[in-house]
Structure formats: C-alpha cells, structure tokens
Write an enzyme that holds these catalytic residues in place. Structure first.
Site, PDB file in Angstrom:
ATOM      1  N   LYS A   9       0.822  -1.205   0.000  1.00  0.00           N
ATOM      2  CA  LYS A   9       0.000   0.000   0.000  1.00  0.00           C
ATOM      3  C   LYS A   9       0.864   1.265   0.000  1.00  0.00           C
ATOM      4  CE  LYS A   9      -3.793  -2.324   2.394  1.00  0.00           C
ATOM      5  NZ  LYS A   9      -4.644  -2.307   3.607  1.00  0.00           N
ATOM      6  N   PHE A  57     -15.838   3.220   6.704  1.00  0.00           N
ATOM      7  CA  PHE A  57     -14.463   3.593   6.353  1.00  0.00           C
ATOM      8  C   PHE A  57     -14.172   3.498   4.859  1.00  0.00           C
ATOM      9  CE2 PHE A  57     -14.397  -0.933   7.521  1.00  0.00           C
ATOM     10  CZ  PHE A  57     -13.817  -1.499   6.393  1.00  0.00           C
ATOM     11  N   ARG A  85      -0.760 -14.923   4.422  1.00  0.00           N
ATOM     12  CA  ARG A  85      -1.613 -14.322   5.462  1.00  0.00           C
ATOM     13  C   ARG A  85      -0.927 -14.399   6.837  1.00  0.00           C
ATOM     14  NH1 ARG A  85      -5.664 -11.048   4.105  1.00  0.00           N
ATOM     15  NH2 ARG A  85      -6.756 -11.641   5.994  1.00  0.00           N
ATOM     16  N   THR A  91      -4.830  -7.538  10.873  1.00  0.00           N
ATOM     17  CA  THR A  91      -5.168  -6.263  10.235  1.00  0.00           C
ATOM     18  C   THR A  91      -4.783  -5.081  11.115  1.00  0.00           C
ATOM     19  OG1 THR A  91      -6.988  -7.314   9.056  1.00  0.00           O
ATOM     20  CG2 THR A  91      -7.070  -4.921   9.250  1.00  0.00           C
ATOM     21  N   ARG A 102       3.083  -6.712   9.331  1.00  0.00           N
ATOM     22  CA  ARG A 102       2.380  -5.620  10.022  1.00  0.00           C
ATOM     23  C   ARG A 102       2.911  -5.415  11.440  1.00  0.00           C
ATOM     24  NH1 ARG A 102      -3.384  -7.401   7.649  1.00  0.00           N
ATOM     25  NH2 ARG A 102      -3.362  -6.127   5.750  1.00  0.00           N
ATOM     26  N   ASN A 112      -1.929   0.107   7.112  1.00  0.00           N
ATOM     27  CA  ASN A 112      -1.356  -1.160   7.582  1.00  0.00           C
ATOM     28  C   ASN A 112      -0.474  -1.873   6.557  1.00  0.00           C
ATOM     29  OD1 ASN A 112      -3.296  -2.226   5.907  1.00  0.00           O
ATOM     30  ND2 ASN A 112      -4.453  -3.249   7.526  1.00  0.00           N
ATOM     31  N   HIS A 115      -1.809  -5.533   1.575  1.00  0.00           N
ATOM     32  CA  HIS A 115      -3.039  -6.303   1.368  1.00  0.00           C
ATOM     33  C   HIS A 115      -2.626  -7.650   0.796  1.00  0.00           C
ATOM     34  CE1 HIS A 115      -7.015  -7.500  -0.091  1.00  0.00           C
ATOM     35  NE2 HIS A 115      -6.352  -7.923  -1.153  1.00  0.00           N
TER      36      HIS A 115
END
EC number: 2.7.4.6
Length: 150
Positions: A9, A57, A85, A91, A102, A112, A115
């Site tokens: 991100k 959001f 994952r 998250t 993360r 965060n 993705h």
C-alpha cells in the site's frame, strides 16, 4: 502451484519498505510471477474493495489507496495464500505478532502496509483486476527441490 495477490500500500511505498517486504516472501521460497507499480485509479480501487462499500471507512480507504503509488504482485507457491496471510499478520498492527510484516512495520489499522488475498476465490478475482494473463510469468526456480518436498 497456488497464486495469491499481494499489494504493498501507499505507506509501504512512501516509507521505502518494499524491498524489505518483498525479500521476506522470497526468503520463504515464494516466487513473484507478476509485479508492477501503479497509481490506482478510483474506479479500480472501488472495485477492488467492493466488499467494504457499505462500511463507514470505505471512502477513506479509497482515498488512501489512490493517494500514492502501490506495488501489485502475484506470488506463487505451495499453499501460499495461508502462508502469506500468516506472514502479513493481523489487520490491526497493535494485534499483529512481532515478526509479521504488520507487526514489524505497520503503525495503525488505516495505514497497515499491505493487502493479501484471503482465499483462492479472492486471489483469482484480484489478480484479474490488476493483471492481464500475459503479464504473469512462469519460470522454474533452480532451488525448487530444496524448498518443496515432492
């Protein structure tokens, strides 16, 4: 081999974390088979995050993901969706274990870092959104037999 969609991100790109994050995937024996940096247009962001459309959001998420370039990747490997994952972590960075992407790099839930597809169905849909079939490259890793039991 299973494929997963992974996106670094805007905060990962702006904070110059891409190389360190990508190295983690390669260090685990995963193979990057497609890669691009792009500025996501709003319509693509809205389609990508369609499952959040009715959540409060959603607008902030779209504004954030379109605010700066992202790095989109297709990563391949045995059971790679669940492995990625686990590597990504929770998250909410405050709940993410140290040693996860993360847990080590993200600062808050809305920023965060990364993705990753959460299922084979999501991976297929997300890969098709960001990549043409011709952009996905297949190749053999010379150390494959050192990574995977046959």
């Amino acid at each position: 081999m299973e494929k997963s969609f992974v996106m670094l991100k805007p905060d990962a790109v702006k904070r110059r974390l891409a190389g360190r994050i990508i190295a983690r995937f390669e260090d685990r024996g995963l193979k990057i088979v497609a890669f691009k940096m792009l500025q996501i247009p709003e319509d693509l962001a809205m389609e990508h995050y369609q499952e959040h459309r009715e959540k409060p959001f959603f607008r902030d998420l779209v504004d954030y993901i379109t605010s700066a370039p992202v790095i989109a990747m297709v990563i391949e490997g045995k059971d790679c969706i669940s492995l990625i994952r686990k590597m990504v972590g929770a998250t909410n960075p405050a709940e993410a274990d140290l040693g996860t992407i993360r847990g080590d790099f993200a600062l808050e839930t809305g920023r965060n870092i990364i993705h990753a597809s959460d299922s084979p169905e999501s991976a297929e849909r997300e890969i098709k959104l960001f990549f043409d079939e011709s952009e996905i490259c297949s190749y053999e890793m010379p150390d494959r037999e050192m990574i995977y039991e046959e």
